[in-house]
Design a protein around this motif. Structure first.
Motif, PDB file in Angstrom:
ATOM      1  N   GLN A   1       0.855  -1.180   0.000  1.00  0.00           N
ATOM      2  CA  GLN A   1       0.000   0.000   0.000  1.00  0.00           C
ATOM      3  C   GLN A   1       0.896   1.236   0.000  1.00  0.00           C
ATOM      4  N   ILE A   2       0.672   2.131  -0.965  1.00  0.00           N
ATOM      5  CA  ILE A   2       1.506   3.322  -1.120  1.00  0.00           C
ATOM      6  C   ILE A   2       0.846   4.507  -0.418  1.00  0.00           C
ATOM      7  N   LYS A   3       1.628   5.188   0.417  1.00  0.00           N
ATOM      8  CA  LYS A   3       1.129   6.380   1.100  1.00  0.00           C
ATOM      9  C   LYS A   3       2.155   7.504   0.990  1.00  0.00           C
ATOM     10  N   GLU A   4       1.668   8.736   0.962  1.00  0.00           N
ATOM     11  CA  GLU A   4       2.536   9.909   0.879  1.00  0.00           C
ATOM     12  C   GLU A   4       2.474  10.700   2.184  1.00  0.00           C
ATOM     13  N   TYR A   5       3.578  11.364   2.514  1.00  0.00           N
ATOM     14  CA  TYR A   5       3.689  12.102   3.770  1.00  0.00           C
ATOM     15  C   TYR A   5       4.336  13.453   3.515  1.00  0.00           C
ATOM     16  N   HIS A   6       3.849  14.472   4.220  1.00  0.00           N
ATOM     17  CA  HIS A   6       4.433  15.804   4.088  1.00  0.00           C
ATOM     18  C   HIS A   6       5.523  16.013   5.132  1.00  0.00           C
ATOM     19  N   ILE A   7       6.325  17.025   4.942  1.00  0.00           N
ATOM     20  CA  ILE A   7       7.450  17.301   5.846  1.00  0.00           C
ATOM     21  C   ILE A   7       6.954  17.490   7.281  1.00  0.00           C
ATOM     22  N   GLY A   8       7.597  16.798   8.201  1.00  0.00           N
ATOM     23  CA  GLY A   8       7.253  16.912   9.612  1.00  0.00           C
ATOM     24  C   GLY A   8       6.170  15.955  10.075  1.00  0.00           C
ATOM     25  N   GLN A   9       5.542  15.247   9.165  1.00  0.00           N
ATOM     26  CA  GLN A   9       4.474  14.328   9.546  1.00  0.00           C
ATOM     27  C   GLN A   9       5.056  13.101  10.240  1.00  0.00           C
TER      28      GLN A   9
ATOM     29  N   GLU B   1      15.803   7.063  -0.027  1.00  0.00           N
ATOM     30  CA  GLU B   1      15.166   6.346  -1.117  1.00  0.00           C
ATOM     31  C   GLU B   1      15.701   4.924  -1.253  1.00  0.00           C
ATOM     32  N   HIS B   2      14.785   3.955  -1.276  1.00  0.00           N
ATOM     33  CA  HIS B   2      15.052   2.521  -1.413  1.00  0.00           C
ATOM     34  C   HIS B   2      15.562   1.882  -0.136  1.00  0.00           C
ATOM     35  N   ASP B   3      15.557   2.604   0.975  1.00  0.00           N
ATOM     36  CA  ASP B   3      15.833   1.977   2.263  1.00  0.00           C
ATOM     37  C   ASP B   3      14.577   1.277   2.760  1.00  0.00           C
ATOM     38  N   THR B   4      14.766   0.291   3.635  1.00  0.00           N
ATOM     39  CA  THR B   4      13.643  -0.393   4.276  1.00  0.00           C
ATOM     40  C   THR B   4      13.722  -0.179   5.784  1.00  0.00           C
ATOM     41  N   PHE B   5      12.609  -0.379   6.446  1.00  0.00           N
ATOM     42  CA  PHE B   5      12.545  -0.247   7.909  1.00  0.00           C
ATOM     43  C   PHE B   5      11.310  -0.994   8.396  1.00  0.00           C
ATOM     44  N   PRO B   6      11.227  -1.402   9.665  1.00  0.00           N
ATOM     45  CA  PRO B   6      12.298  -1.467  10.661  1.00  0.00           C
ATOM     46  C   PRO B   6      12.827  -2.894  10.768  1.00  0.00           C
ATOM     47  N   GLU B   7      13.437  -3.377   9.700  1.00  0.00           N
ATOM     48  CA  GLU B   7      13.847  -4.778   9.638  1.00  0.00           C
ATOM     49  C   GLU B   7      14.829  -5.157  10.740  1.00  0.00           C
TER      50      GLU B   7
ATOM     51  N   HIS C   1      10.450   7.447  -2.115  1.00  0.00           N
ATOM     52  CA  HIS C   1      10.875   8.813  -2.424  1.00  0.00           C
ATOM     53  C   HIS C   1      10.953   9.605  -1.129  1.00  0.00           C
ATOM     54  N   GLY C   2      11.897  10.549  -1.076  1.00  0.00           N
ATOM     55  CA  GLY C   2      12.012  11.408   0.101  1.00  0.00           C
ATOM     56  C   GLY C   2      12.920  10.839   1.174  1.00  0.00           C
ATOM     57  N   ILE C   3      12.826  11.405   2.377  1.00  0.00           N
ATOM     58  CA  ILE C   3      13.697  11.018   3.487  1.00  0.00           C
ATOM     59  C   ILE C   3      12.881  10.943   4.777  1.00  0.00           C
TER      60      ILE C   3
ATOM     61  N   LEU D   1       9.260   8.003  14.042  1.00  0.00           N
ATOM     62  CA  LEU D   1       9.616   8.109  12.630  1.00  0.00           C
ATOM     63  C   LEU D   1       8.894   9.304  12.014  1.00  0.00           C
ATOM     64  N   VAL D   2       9.689  10.241  11.477  1.00  0.00           N
ATOM     65  CA  VAL D   2       9.158  11.503  10.962  1.00  0.00           C
ATOM     66  C   VAL D   2       9.636  11.708   9.529  1.00  0.00           C
ATOM     67  N   ALA D   3       8.795  12.325   8.711  1.00  0.00           N
ATOM     68  CA  ALA D   3       9.210  12.665   7.347  1.00  0.00           C
ATOM     69  C   ALA D   3      10.101  13.901   7.386  1.00  0.00           C
ATOM     70  N   ALA D   4      11.400  13.711   7.077  1.00  0.00           N
ATOM     71  CA  ALA D   4      12.326  14.843   7.049  1.00  0.00           C
ATOM     72  C   ALA D   4      12.146  15.654   5.780  1.00  0.00           C
ATOM     73  N   LYS D   5      11.674  14.999   4.739  1.00  0.00           N
ATOM     74  CA  LYS D   5      11.279  15.636   3.488  1.00  0.00           C
ATOM     75  C   LYS D   5      10.009  14.957   3.006  1.00  0.00           C
ATOM     76  N   LYS D   6       9.318  15.583   2.062  1.00  0.00           N
ATOM     77  CA  LYS D   6       8.127  14.953   1.504  1.00  0.00           C
ATOM     78  C   LYS D   6       8.481  13.550   1.047  1.00  0.00           C
ATOM     79  N   ALA D   7       7.683  12.569   1.455  1.00  0.00           N
ATOM     80  CA  ALA D   7       8.073  11.177   1.235  1.00  0.00           C
ATOM     81  C   ALA D   7       6.915  10.328   0.737  1.00  0.00           C
ATOM     82  N   LYS D   8       7.290   9.250   0.065  1.00  0.00           N
ATOM     83  CA  LYS D   8       6.334   8.239  -0.378  1.00  0.00           C
ATOM     84  C   LYS D   8       6.844   6.885   0.092  1.00  0.00           C
ATOM     85  N   VAL D   9       5.974   6.133   0.755  1.00  0.00           N
ATOM     86  CA  VAL D   9       6.371   4.869   1.374  1.00  0.00           C
ATOM     87  C   VAL D   9       5.430   3.753   0.933  1.00  0.00           C
TER      88      VAL D   9
END
Length: 215
Positions: free
Chosen positions: A23-31, A70-76, A48-50, A90-98
């Motif tokens: 499931q793909i979700k997007e997050y804004h900075i600071g979320q 980008e392309h990292d996984t968590f929390p393996e 995408h993002g950090i 866990l916070v979005a340091a930049k706009k992100a897609k997970v």
């Protein structure tokens, strides 16, 4: 990001049997994506993002544990070492897609598909090695030494080779556990001395021997 992480994420998302489980979700900075103490029910793949893993001292001071790019996984590392709760926020340091997938589905994927399991293990081993080298990097006392070690060992940059720098100087400073202003000053000094040159977020190494002598 490294080749191992890119391979694993790409193979997961394109797999004919498993792709629909994400499931793909997007997050804004600071979320905030997850809070410390929250049960681990899903794995995430950063498309995408950090993302930033934050911990806090008893006095309320923020401590940055790590970044997921980008392309990292968590929390393996948490889950497969027996942790069942997040030990960081866990916070979005930049706009992100997970891309999220349940831990049950991820375990099934890794059990049934040897190629994906091998890609995943290669990624985990590389991340563990990078974390170990970063600990070694932080044993150096000067910022100049930490920059030199980071370039020579963690990035393994060759003379006249160029690499892309972290997406922000704050991320680089947090990684080296120094202030952003101190890092900026030292970068300018090292560039002036001719160790490397920086243009448009790309660093080109000019004097590898000079950096080796710093260490």
């Amino acid at each position: 990001m490294n080749n191992q992480s890119s391979t694993f994420v790409t193979e997961c998302l394109k797999h004919p049997l498993y792709a629909q489980k994400f499931q793909i979700k997007e997050y804004h900075i600071g979320q905030v994506l997850r809070c410390a103490g929250e049960e681990i029910q899903h794995f995430g793949l950063v498309l995408h993002g950090i993302l930033k893993a934050e911990c806090y001292t008893k006095q309320g001071y923020e401590v940055c544990c790590t970044y997921f790019e980008e392309h990292d996984t968590f929390p393996e590392l948490l889950y497969f070492t027996g942790k069942r709760q997040f030990i960081y926020t866990l916070v979005a340091a930049k706009k992100a897609k997970v891309a999220w997938i349940s831990v049950h589905d991820m375990e099934q994927i890794l059990q049934k598909d040897r190629r994906l399991r091998d890609s995943f293990m290669n990624y985990v081993f590389q991340r563990g090695l990078n974390n170990q080298m970063l600990l070694t990097c932080l044993t150096y006392t000067t910022i100049e030494q930490r920059i030199a070690y980071w370039l020579l060992n963690i990035k393994n940059i060759k003379e006249n080779e160029s690499i892309q720098l972290p997406k922000s100087q704050k991320i680089w400073a947090d990684t080296l556990h120094v202030s952003r202003s101190s890092l900026n000053h030292e970068i300018r000094e090292m560039e002036r001395k001719g160790y490397f040159c920086i243009e448009k977020k790309m660093l080109k190494l000019l004097d590898r021997t000079g950096l080796e002598n710093i260490l």
